[in-house]
Scaffold this active site. Structure first.
Site, PDB file in Angstrom:
ATOM      1  CB  SER A  90       5.692  -1.489  11.912  1.00 45.67           C
ATOM      2  OG  SER A  90       5.243  -0.159  12.092  1.00 45.67           O
TER       3      SER A  90
ATOM      4  CD  GLU B 178      -2.697   5.562   6.827  1.00 45.89           C
ATOM      5  OE1 GLU B 178      -2.773   5.642   5.583  1.00 45.89           O
ATOM      6  OE2 GLU B 178      -1.705   5.087   7.414  1.00 45.89           O
TER       7      GLU B 178
ATOM      8  CD  GLU C 294      -3.346  -2.451   7.584  1.00 44.70           C
ATOM      9  OE1 GLU C 294      -2.265  -2.685   7.055  1.00 44.70           O
ATOM     10  OE2 GLU C 294      -3.974  -1.399   7.411  1.00 44.70           O
TER      11      GLU C 294
ATOM     12  N   GLY D  24       2.682   2.420  10.713  1.00 47.02           N
ATOM     13  CA  GLY D  24       3.578   3.561  10.478  1.00 47.02           C
ATOM     14  C   GLY D  24       4.328   3.998  11.728  1.00 47.02           C
TER      15      GLY D  24
ATOM     16  CG  HIS E 170      -5.680   1.970   5.527  1.00 46.75           C
ATOM     17  ND1 HIS E 170      -5.211   2.888   6.437  1.00 46.75           N
ATOM     18  CD2 HIS E 170      -4.644   1.135   5.256  1.00 46.75           C
ATOM     19  CE1 HIS E 170      -3.939   2.617   6.700  1.00 46.75           C
ATOM     20  NE2 HIS E 170      -3.571   1.562   5.993  1.00 46.75           N
TER      21      HIS E 170
ATOM     22  CG  ASN F 178      -1.702   1.254   1.415  1.00 47.09           C
ATOM     23  OD1 ASN F 178      -1.819   2.044   0.483  1.00 47.09           O
ATOM     24  ND2 ASN F 178      -2.258   1.455   2.605  1.00 47.09           N
ATOM     25  CD1 TRP F 179       3.307   0.968  -3.010  1.00 45.17           C
ATOM     26  CD2 TRP F 179       3.230   2.195  -4.884  1.00 45.17           C
ATOM     27  NE1 TRP F 179       3.867   0.229  -4.019  1.00 45.17           N
ATOM     28  CE2 TRP F 179       3.838   0.954  -5.174  1.00 45.17           C
ATOM     29  CE3 TRP F 179       3.074   3.128  -5.916  1.00 45.17           C
ATOM     30  CZ2 TRP F 179       4.286   0.628  -6.455  1.00 45.17           C
ATOM     31  CZ3 TRP F 179       3.525   2.806  -7.192  1.00 45.17           C
ATOM     32  CH2 TRP F 179       4.127   1.563  -7.453  1.00 45.17           C
ATOM     33  CE  LYS F 180       0.219   3.492   4.771  1.00 46.01           C
ATOM     34  NZ  LYS F 180       0.267   3.666   6.203  1.00 46.01           N
TER      35      LYS F 180
ATOM     36  N   GLY G 106       2.969  -1.124   4.283  1.00 45.11           N
ATOM     37  CA  GLY G 106       2.964   0.299   3.969  1.00 45.11           C
ATOM     38  C   GLY G 106       4.373   0.770   3.668  1.00 45.11           C
ATOM     39  N   GLY G 107       5.023   1.377   4.661  1.00 45.93           N
ATOM     40  CA  GLY G 107       6.352   1.987   4.485  1.00 45.93           C
ATOM     41  C   GLY G 107       7.346   1.106   3.746  1.00 45.93           C
TER      42      GLY G 107
HETATM   43  C1  PEP Z   1      -0.647   0.239   6.261  1.00 48.73           C
HETATM   44  O1  PEP Z   1      -0.872   1.424   6.340  1.00 48.73           O
HETATM   45  O2  PEP Z   1      -1.461  -0.506   5.689  1.00 48.73           O
HETATM   46  C2  PEP Z   1       0.582  -0.261   6.866  1.00 48.73           C
HETATM   47  C3  PEP Z   1       0.629  -1.516   7.205  1.00 48.73           C
HETATM   48  O3  PEP Z   1       1.579   0.663   7.062  1.00 48.73           O
HETATM   49  P1  PEP Z   1       3.044   0.380   7.677  1.00 48.73           P
HETATM   50  O4  PEP Z   1       3.547  -0.912   7.095  1.00 48.73           O
HETATM   51  O5  PEP Z   1       3.869   1.561   7.250  1.00 48.73           O
HETATM   52  O6  PEP Z   1       2.880   0.288   9.152  1.00 48.73           O
END
Ligand code: PEP
Length: 251
Positions: free
Chosen positions: A214, A98, A168, A174, A96, A9-11, A235-236
């Protein structure tokens, strides 16, 4: 056998060139026989470029990060599930944290989005997860049950086959803090149990439940080795090709 999945997920990150470099680097460094399904979820603007780069690649899919709750019409700035499915896009992320938090997406809105996605033959990666205070107060099983029973677990059995669940924990997204493999497995087993209570053993055993929060090369192997964890929503670490490849190779 459940599908194993690593989704990135590149956001709201990268630009056109960066996104193409990222995909090309990942494709160039994949082993011929990589095992999980790979799903790229770039921002809307880059979807078509990613589709082109992934054309004719086995086991690689493209996802939208969201879709509108509406079918079509005067909704400036929105992108409908019908538009998304007119491209070679197979999945959509819905729910999600966010979006729930920053864009006030309620269960009612999420249910409209889920129905739009299913009516347009998209697979849904549906996110759920508790806050830190829910966890510290021992409420996380209830919170997650409630998030799922009010949304994807209210679907008819026949429609649920298009659903992937992403657990999640909000406190891990994040933040650099990851759920331990045991913490994640405990919740995944709980999710599988409530799917079983609702739809029975066969569907519960077939549903992919992936972990997000993470997830990185250092912890992916241990997390993915748990019985009820079928992969990750990343994500990241999905923005760095070396990290993303290492996570794929963790299977
Ligand atoms: C996400 O936002 O779906 C996610 C898992 O982010 P991160 O890996 O950066 O915690």
């Amino acid at each position: 056998m459940r599908k194993k999945i690593v989704a990135g997920n590149w956001k709201m990150n990268l630009n056109k060139n960066d996104s193409e470099d990222l995909v090309n680097n990942i494709l160039n460094h994949l082993d011929d026989n990589f095992s999980p399904q790979i799903i790229f979820a770039p921002p809307y603007l880059f979807l078509n470029n990613v589709i082109e780069l992934c054309k004719n690649k086995n086991n690689i899919f493209v996802s939208s990060q969201d879709c509108s709750a509406y079918t079509d019409g005067a909704f400036t700035g929105e992108v409908s599930a019908k538009m998304i499915s007119s491209y070679d896009i197979s999945h959509v992320i819905i729910g999600h944290s966010e979006r729930r938090k920053n864009f006030n997406e309620t269960n009612d809105i999420l249910n409209h989005k889920i129905n739009q996605a299913i009516n347009n033959h998209l697979n849904v990666i549906f996110c759920c997860g508790e806050t830190l205070s829910d966890r510290n107060n021992g409420l996380y099983f209830d919170v997650i049950s409630d998030q799922l029973l009010s949304t994807v677990l209210s679907l008819d059995k026949s429609k649920f086959s298009n659903i992937i669940i992403a657990y999640e924990p909000i406190w891990a997204i994040g933040t650099g803090v990851t759920a331990t493999a045991d913490q994640a497995q405990e919740v995944h087993a709980h999710i599988r149990r409530i799917i079983k209570d609702k739809y029975g053993d066969a569907i519960s055993n077939k549903t992919s439940i992936i972990y997000g929060g993470s997830c990185k090369p250092a912890n992916a192997k241990e997390i993915f080795s748990q019985d009820d964890i079928d992969g990750g929503l990343i994500g990241g670490a999905s923005l760095n090709y070396k990290d993303f490849i290492s996570i794929i190779k963790a299977f």
